[in-house]
Design a protein around this motif. Structure first.
Motif, PDB file in Angstrom:
ATOM      1  N   LEU A 120       0.834  -1.203   0.000  1.00 43.51           N
ATOM      2  CA  LEU A 120       0.000   0.000   0.000  1.00 43.51           C
ATOM      3  C   LEU A 120       0.871   1.258   0.000  1.00 43.51           C
ATOM      4  O   LEU A 120       0.491   2.290  -0.562  1.00 43.51           O
ATOM      5  CB  LEU A 120      -0.958  -0.007   1.190  1.00 43.51           C
ATOM      6  CG  LEU A 120      -2.092  -1.042   1.071  1.00 43.51           C
ATOM      7  CD1 LEU A 120      -2.798  -1.255   2.406  1.00 43.51           C
ATOM      8  CD2 LEU A 120      -3.096  -0.628  -0.002  1.00 43.51           C
ATOM      9  N   ASP A 121       2.025   1.171   0.624  1.00 40.32           N
ATOM     10  CA  ASP A 121       2.986   2.283   0.548  1.00 40.32           C
ATOM     11  C   ASP A 121       3.365   2.515  -0.917  1.00 40.32           C
ATOM     12  O   ASP A 121       3.340   3.645  -1.417  1.00 40.32           O
ATOM     13  CB  ASP A 121       4.224   1.941   1.387  1.00 40.32           C
ATOM     14  CG  ASP A 121       5.243   3.073   1.432  1.00 40.32           C
ATOM     15  OD1 ASP A 121       4.836   4.250   1.330  1.00 40.32           O
ATOM     16  OD2 ASP A 121       6.445   2.781   1.583  1.00 40.32           O
ATOM     17  N   SER A 122       3.668   1.423  -1.615  1.00 38.38           N
ATOM     18  CA  SER A 122       4.050   1.529  -3.039  1.00 38.38           C
ATOM     19  C   SER A 122       2.925   2.111  -3.871  1.00 38.38           C
ATOM     20  O   SER A 122       3.155   2.973  -4.734  1.00 38.38           O
ATOM     21  CB  SER A 122       4.388   0.149  -3.611  1.00 38.38           C
ATOM     22  OG  SER A 122       5.444  -0.425  -2.916  1.00 38.38           O
TER      23      SER A 122
ATOM     24  N   THR B 249       0.612   4.048  -2.868  1.00 40.02           N
ATOM     25  CA  THR B 249       0.535   5.474  -2.527  1.00 40.02           C
ATOM     26  C   THR B 249       1.618   6.254  -3.269  1.00 40.02           C
ATOM     27  O   THR B 249       1.371   7.348  -3.777  1.00 40.02           O
ATOM     28  CB  THR B 249       0.679   5.667  -0.998  1.00 40.02           C
ATOM     29  OG1 THR B 249      -0.249   4.817  -0.337  1.00 40.02           O
ATOM     30  CG2 THR B 249       0.423   7.102  -0.590  1.00 40.02           C
ATOM     31  N   HIS B 250       2.822   5.690  -3.339  1.00 39.88           N
ATOM     32  CA  HIS B 250       3.903   6.355  -4.092  1.00 39.88           C
ATOM     33  C   HIS B 250       3.481   6.611  -5.533  1.00 39.88           C
ATOM     34  O   HIS B 250       3.683   7.692  -6.079  1.00 39.88           O
ATOM     35  CB  HIS B 250       5.168   5.484  -4.116  1.00 39.88           C
ATOM     36  CG  HIS B 250       5.813   5.310  -2.786  1.00 39.88           C
ATOM     37  ND1 HIS B 250       6.595   4.224  -2.480  1.00 39.88           N
ATOM     38  CD2 HIS B 250       5.778   6.072  -1.671  1.00 39.88           C
ATOM     39  CE1 HIS B 250       7.023   4.333  -1.238  1.00 39.88           C
ATOM     40  NE2 HIS B 250       6.542   5.447  -0.725  1.00 39.88           N
ATOM     41  N   ALA B 251       2.913   5.564  -6.149  1.00 42.37           N
ATOM     42  CA  ALA B 251       2.564   5.670  -7.572  1.00 42.37           C
ATOM     43  C   ALA B 251       1.469   6.721  -7.773  1.00 42.37           C
ATOM     44  O   ALA B 251       1.572   7.584  -8.656  1.00 42.37           O
ATOM     45  CB  ALA B 251       2.123   4.303  -8.095  1.00 42.37           C
TER      46      ALA B 251
ATOM     47  N   VAL C 279      -0.496  12.606   1.412  1.00 41.16           N
ATOM     48  CA  VAL C 279      -0.586  11.379   2.221  1.00 41.16           C
ATOM     49  C   VAL C 279       0.723  11.186   2.992  1.00 41.16           C
ATOM     50  O   VAL C 279       0.718  10.987   4.211  1.00 41.16           O
ATOM     51  CB  VAL C 279      -0.864  10.127   1.349  1.00 41.16           C
ATOM     52  CG1 VAL C 279      -0.894   8.883   2.226  1.00 41.16           C
ATOM     53  CG2 VAL C 279      -2.179  10.270   0.591  1.00 41.16           C
ATOM     54  N   HIS C 280       1.838  11.275   2.268  1.00 39.20           N
ATOM     55  CA  HIS C 280       3.120  11.084   2.947  1.00 39.20           C
ATOM     56  C   HIS C 280       3.403  12.181   3.962  1.00 39.20           C
ATOM     57  O   HIS C 280       3.953  11.923   5.026  1.00 39.20           O
ATOM     58  CB  HIS C 280       4.256  10.968   1.929  1.00 39.20           C
ATOM     59  CG  HIS C 280       4.462   9.559   1.478  1.00 39.20           C
ATOM     60  ND1 HIS C 280       3.601   8.954   0.599  1.00 39.20           N
ATOM     61  CD2 HIS C 280       5.386   8.621   1.808  1.00 39.20           C
ATOM     62  CE1 HIS C 280       3.998   7.702   0.398  1.00 39.20           C
ATOM     63  NE2 HIS C 280       5.080   7.476   1.122  1.00 39.20           N
ATOM     64  N   GLY C 281       3.038  13.407   3.609  1.00 33.80           N
ATOM     65  CA  GLY C 281       3.255  14.512   4.549  1.00 33.80           C
ATOM     66  C   GLY C 281       2.544  14.256   5.868  1.00 33.80           C
ATOM     67  O   GLY C 281       3.097  14.476   6.948  1.00 33.80           O
TER      68      GLY C 281
ATOM     69  N   ALA D  41       3.657   1.600  11.481  1.00 34.27           N
ATOM     70  CA  ALA D  41       4.522   1.322  10.321  1.00 34.27           C
ATOM     71  C   ALA D  41       4.158   2.288   9.189  1.00 34.27           C
ATOM     72  O   ALA D  41       2.983   2.602   8.979  1.00 34.27           O
ATOM     73  CB  ALA D  41       4.334  -0.118   9.869  1.00 34.27           C
ATOM     74  N   HIS D  42       5.174   2.722   8.458  1.00 39.69           N
ATOM     75  CA  HIS D  42       5.005   3.765   7.439  1.00 39.69           C
ATOM     76  C   HIS D  42       3.884   3.452   6.431  1.00 39.69           C
ATOM     77  O   HIS D  42       3.002   4.282   6.189  1.00 39.69           O
ATOM     78  CB  HIS D  42       6.339   3.965   6.721  1.00 39.69           C
ATOM     79  CG  HIS D  42       6.252   4.839   5.516  1.00 39.69           C
ATOM     80  ND1 HIS D  42       6.036   6.179   5.605  1.00 39.69           N
ATOM     81  CD2 HIS D  42       6.311   4.542   4.188  1.00 39.69           C
ATOM     82  CE1 HIS D  42       5.979   6.691   4.377  1.00 39.69           C
ATOM     83  NE2 HIS D  42       6.149   5.723   3.516  1.00 39.69           N
ATOM     84  N   GLY D  43       3.913   2.253   5.882  1.00 38.04           N
ATOM     85  CA  GLY D  43       2.911   1.904   4.877  1.00 38.04           C
ATOM     86  C   GLY D  43       1.505   1.882   5.463  1.00 38.04           C
ATOM     87  O   GLY D  43       0.531   2.235   4.800  1.00 38.04           O
TER      88      GLY D  43
ATOM     89  N   SER E  25       0.357   3.688   8.080  1.00 37.78           N
ATOM     90  CA  SER E  25      -0.186   5.035   8.307  1.00 37.78           C
ATOM     91  C   SER E  25      -0.552   5.702   6.979  1.00 37.78           C
ATOM     92  O   SER E  25      -1.528   6.447   6.895  1.00 37.78           O
ATOM     93  CB  SER E  25       0.774   5.904   9.135  1.00 37.78           C
ATOM     94  OG  SER E  25       2.072   5.898   8.612  1.00 37.78           O
ATOM     95  N   ASN E  26       0.178   5.391   5.913  1.00 32.41           N
ATOM     96  CA  ASN E  26      -0.233   5.880   4.583  1.00 32.41           C
ATOM     97  C   ASN E  26      -1.614   5.347   4.225  1.00 32.41           C
ATOM     98  O   ASN E  26      -2.477   6.085   3.761  1.00 32.41           O
ATOM     99  CB  ASN E  26       0.726   5.381   3.493  1.00 32.41           C
ATOM    100  CG  ASN E  26       1.988   6.193   3.400  1.00 32.41           C
ATOM    101  OD1 ASN E  26       2.049   7.318   3.857  1.00 32.41           O
ATOM    102  ND2 ASN E  26       3.010   5.616   2.806  1.00 32.41           N
ATOM    103  N   ALA E  27      -1.766   4.032   4.428  1.00 32.49           N
ATOM    104  CA  ALA E  27      -3.021   3.380   4.039  1.00 32.49           C
ATOM    105  C   ALA E  27      -4.201   3.944   4.825  1.00 32.49           C
ATOM    106  O   ALA E  27      -5.295   4.112   4.290  1.00 32.49           O
ATOM    107  CB  ALA E  27      -2.910   1.871   4.246  1.00 32.49           C
TER     108      ALA E  27
HETATM  109 FE   FE2 Z   1       6.377   5.828   1.366  1.00 37.63          FE
END
Ligand code: FE2
Length: 386
Positions: free
Chosen positions: A192-194, A196-198, A261-263, A275-277, A279-281
């Motif tokens: 899900l982190d990936s 979000t990156h895309a 999202v990342h901010g 975990a980073h991914g 909290s993004n999700a």
């Molecule tokens: Fe990320």
């Protein structure tokens, strides 16, 4: 305006890529690596693969494995001390984003000196640090290709963004066969982190035609294979496609930036150790709803790339399907709300304004299609809590 695309000098990608580690080092004139990894990878025998290759090639090496969570100034300091105790000529970041980011941070301090906070944004770290070879074991943060590292300041709890060419590894070996043992939870969070990156790279105000294509290709792969990789850890095609998608998403956001999202995600991670991914999700559906009308055709392209609708469906309807899919992905992949995760409500609401400040200070929200005020960020934090 010309887009400036920066990638590692060498990228070996595919099954068995790790087996080329010794020749990659030798080819780059390196011969005394310090491997940065975490204790779990030692425990499950993953480091043995690296050890076998380096020992087999007669390359002397050592390991720093005190990484128990996402990188902090304390851990980076300890790794730097270990590096300085001998004559290592490079770092191998072996693991998820944490070992790779730690290797990048150590590389910058080893050559550039100073304290970690001297190197945080808006500082640009473009001078070559100690060479870093990145070997990801998750799919993933994309850290093996990105010009970013994130390090939490132990004194202030701020997740500092470190950026610049010095953060881009000299070489990356991207081998999906290393991911078969990744747990379902980590598979979901990192995948899900990936994704979000895309998505963020594609809707970013710094998007560019090169990254657009890479981001759309990443979205297609990730969205098609993430549920399978989550449910069937040894599914070869799903793992291969997730690794490739994560790497492409990394290339895209490294050269087009992430956004809101990342901010907003980094402060949740820093304050509540999520975990980073993950909290993004937690944030991705709400932030997408907040931003959608400001870049409707772009978000609609995301829906089309993820094959959520026919190409001819109108933008508004396509974006509605994207929003539905992001909610359903979170349900299917067991992503909890901050409340369900166990974050104390009073504490969360108390620090929400500080988290908003940290989010804005990171610069990422400025890349968002709709640039939020601090109050709007606080409102989104409140919205996602329950
Ligand atoms: Fe990320």
């Amino acid at each position: 305006m010309a887009a400036r695309i920066i990638t590692p000098r060498q990228l070996l990608i595919g099954g068995g890529a790790i087996r080329h580690l010794a020749e990659v080092l030798t080819g780059l004139g390196l011969g005394r690596p310090l491997v940065i990894t975490d204790p779990y990878l030692i425990e499950i025998g993953k480091l043995d693969i690296v050890a076998g290759i380096l020992d087999g090639a007669g390359i002397p090496w050592d390991v720093f494995s005190e990484i128990r969570e996402e990188p902090t100034t304390e851990i980076v300091g300890a790794a730097l001390a270990k590096l300085r105790a001998s004559d290592y000529d490079c770092l191998i970041g072996f693991g998820g984003g944490s070992p790779m980011d730690t290797a990048k941070a150590v590389s910058i301090l080893a050559r550039g000196g100073g304290r970690m906070r001297d190197h945080k944004v808006p500082a640009q770290n473009d001078e070559m640090g100690l060479p870093v070879i990145a070997v990801p074991t998750t799919a993933g943060t994309g850290a093996e290709v990105t010009r970013f590292a994130v390090v939490t300041d132990t004194e202030t709890d701020e997740k500092m963004v470190i950026t610049g060419e010095a953060c881009v590894p000299l070489a990356a070996l991207v081998d999906y066969e290393l991911t078969f043992t990744v747990s379902a939870r980590t598979t979901a969070d990192t995948g899900l982190d990936s994704l979000t990156h895309a998505i963020e790279a594609y809707v970013s105000r710094k998007s560019n035609p090169y990254c657009d294509n890479v981001a759309l290709a990443a979205m297609a792969r990730l969205s098609m294979h993430i549920r399978t990789a989550y449910r069937e850890p040894e599914h070869v095609e799903a793992r291969e496609q997730m690794m490739l998608g994560a790497n492409q998403a990394g290339t895209a956001f490294s050269n087009a930036s992430v956004a809101l999202v990342h901010g907003m995600s980094r402060p949740i991670g820093a304050f509540f150790h999520v975990a980073h991914g993950l909290s993004n999700a937690m944030l991705l559906p709400a932030v997408t709803r907040f931003s959608a009308q400001s870049a409707l055709p772009r978000y609609a392209d995301c829906a089309r790339a993820m094959e959520l609708c026919e190409a001819r469906l109108g933008d508004q309807a396509a974006v509605a399907l994207l929003l539905e899919e992001l909610d359903s992905l979170n349900r299917d992949l067991g992503v909890p709300s901050p409340r369900a995760y166990g974050i104390d409500e009073a504490r969360y609401l108390e620090v929400a304004p500080v988290m908003a400040e940290h989010a804005l200070a990171s610069g990422s929200p400025n890349n968002n299609p709709r640039v939020p005020s601090a109050e709007e960020i606080v409102a989104i934090y409140k919205e996602v809590y329950a």
